[in-house]
Design an enzyme around this catalytic site. Sequence first.
Site, PDB file in Angstrom:
ATOM      1  CG  ASP A 403      -1.846   1.128   1.352  1.00 56.91           C
ATOM      2  OD1 ASP A 403      -1.645   2.119   0.629  1.00 56.91           O
ATOM      3  OD2 ASP A 403      -2.786   1.040   2.164  1.00 56.91           O
ATOM      4  CG  HIS A 404       3.190   3.995  -3.227  1.00 51.78           C
ATOM      5  ND1 HIS A 404       4.217   4.327  -2.377  1.00 51.78           N
ATOM      6  CD2 HIS A 404       3.658   4.239  -4.477  1.00 51.78           C
ATOM      7  CE1 HIS A 404       5.253   4.750  -3.078  1.00 51.78           C
ATOM      8  NE2 HIS A 404       4.943   4.696  -4.356  1.00 51.78           N
ATOM      9  NE  ARG A 405      -3.932   4.022   1.482  1.00 51.08           N
ATOM     10  CZ  ARG A 405      -5.041   3.604   2.071  1.00 51.08           C
ATOM     11  NH1 ARG A 405      -6.049   4.434   2.245  1.00 51.08           N
ATOM     12  NH2 ARG A 405      -5.165   2.352   2.489  1.00 51.08           N
TER      13      ARG A 405
END
Length: 431
Positions: A403-405
């Site tokens: 999850d790039h967040r």
Amino acid sequence: MAFLIEIKVPDVGNVADIDVVDVLVKPGDEVSLEQTLAVLETDKASMDLPSSAAGTVQELFIKPGDKVSEGTLIATVLASSEEVSVAKPQEPVQQAAGPAETTVEKTPEPASQPAIVTSEPAQEALSSAVSAVAAHATPAVRLFARELGVDIQKKTAGTGRKGRIVKDDVKNFVKKVMVESAVQGGSGIPAMPAVDFSQFGEIEEQKLSKIKRLTGQNLSRVWLNLPMVTYHDEVDITEMEAFRVALNAEKSKDDVKITGLVFIIKALVAAMEQFPQFNASLSADGERLIFKKYFNIGIAVDTPNGLVVPVLRDVNRKGVNELTAELAEKSNKARLGKLMPADMQGGCITISSLGGIGGTAFTPIVNAPEVAILGVTRAKMQPVWNGKEFIPRLMLPLDLTYDHRVIDGAEGARFMAAVKQYLGDIRRLLL
Ligand code: CAO
């Protein structure tokens, strides 16, 4: 020369006691021909009342809340001779087919909008309360729609008589938006159109299993909510494989054999201990990161009914033999459909291994609210350059989706490097 013109309610089709909902001018205002002076509303329609003369409003005889009928005096307008329109009866600006459905819009007419706007994200559709006056809906229904923030547009058919929008249409729309936003996270992506495949050839329908339906919903939700990146790499597991084969050779015929997956589980947990952000979840409001102090690994298991993910608990405290037994037990239970909900809860990261089947790489979808998933495909012997020559090594492809967040690209690469280091030399798991 000036004339005092009386503006009266025109023939509106035998309707009496029409509500005055708005008066748009006041004495002294300059008005042009056809300019709207007031907005009237019956229980079937709403209409603008235009001025039949250009000039200055002298006196007003109505106010919001009054009731008027055909012939009621609305205003007097002082007009010069050139500004007086030909004495023709005033007509509502736009008429629908019959008087009962007559409607005049205060707002510009949308080109070919759907009855209820669905193109905006669901949340916006609900929150953008619109004052637009709608056609084919009674004032009560329009008020109800406005209270819910639903934008009803004209030129559309509801389910009421003559296509009128009724309260149930508004309710059903809100219900639809809520369901869609629950599934789609408010993306407002239009649904896939239905296709009749039988027009192309013979077909057979089969109902999806409950697991498949739920998995599908969950995967769609994750796909739409998480910005995911998949990082691919490969690791030399020649030594690890030799160790695994040696361990299995020591086992008796009835013992459960150790598969490479157990070493991957151990290496993954060791890397998670080193990089705590991989053992975390984002809070629902996206404001906080929740770090977990336990190490539970979900294993995607392929079953006849669909994909299920049993969870191996406290992996950091268990050895290879214990994990081998637990993996065999949980994956058997999964295939027999005997997993309890508790068996599938509390995972920190999931592993999806297709290595027993094949593949060189794939892009697994994060099992949110986890922040990463490790994909594994088939190890194969490859020529690897050691600086002097090519030597045969067993190379295992790995795919890390995150999850790039929560995880930056560099963190993802460092995490993968750590997993590789543990798998490349499993003695490091002891350190
Ligand atoms: N490379 C080469 N061989 C591999 C391998 C790999 N990466 N992974 C497994 N193998 C071999 C095993 O060693 C075993 O060989 P033997 O039969 O000679 O002993 C054989 O393939 C079968 O292994 P397995 O798949 O039964 O066992 P496993 O421990 O590796 O995996 C499980 C267990 C439950 C993960 C697996 O059976 C399974 O269900 N995989 C599918 C998961 C899935 O569908 N994922 C997709 C989800 S979408 O994101």
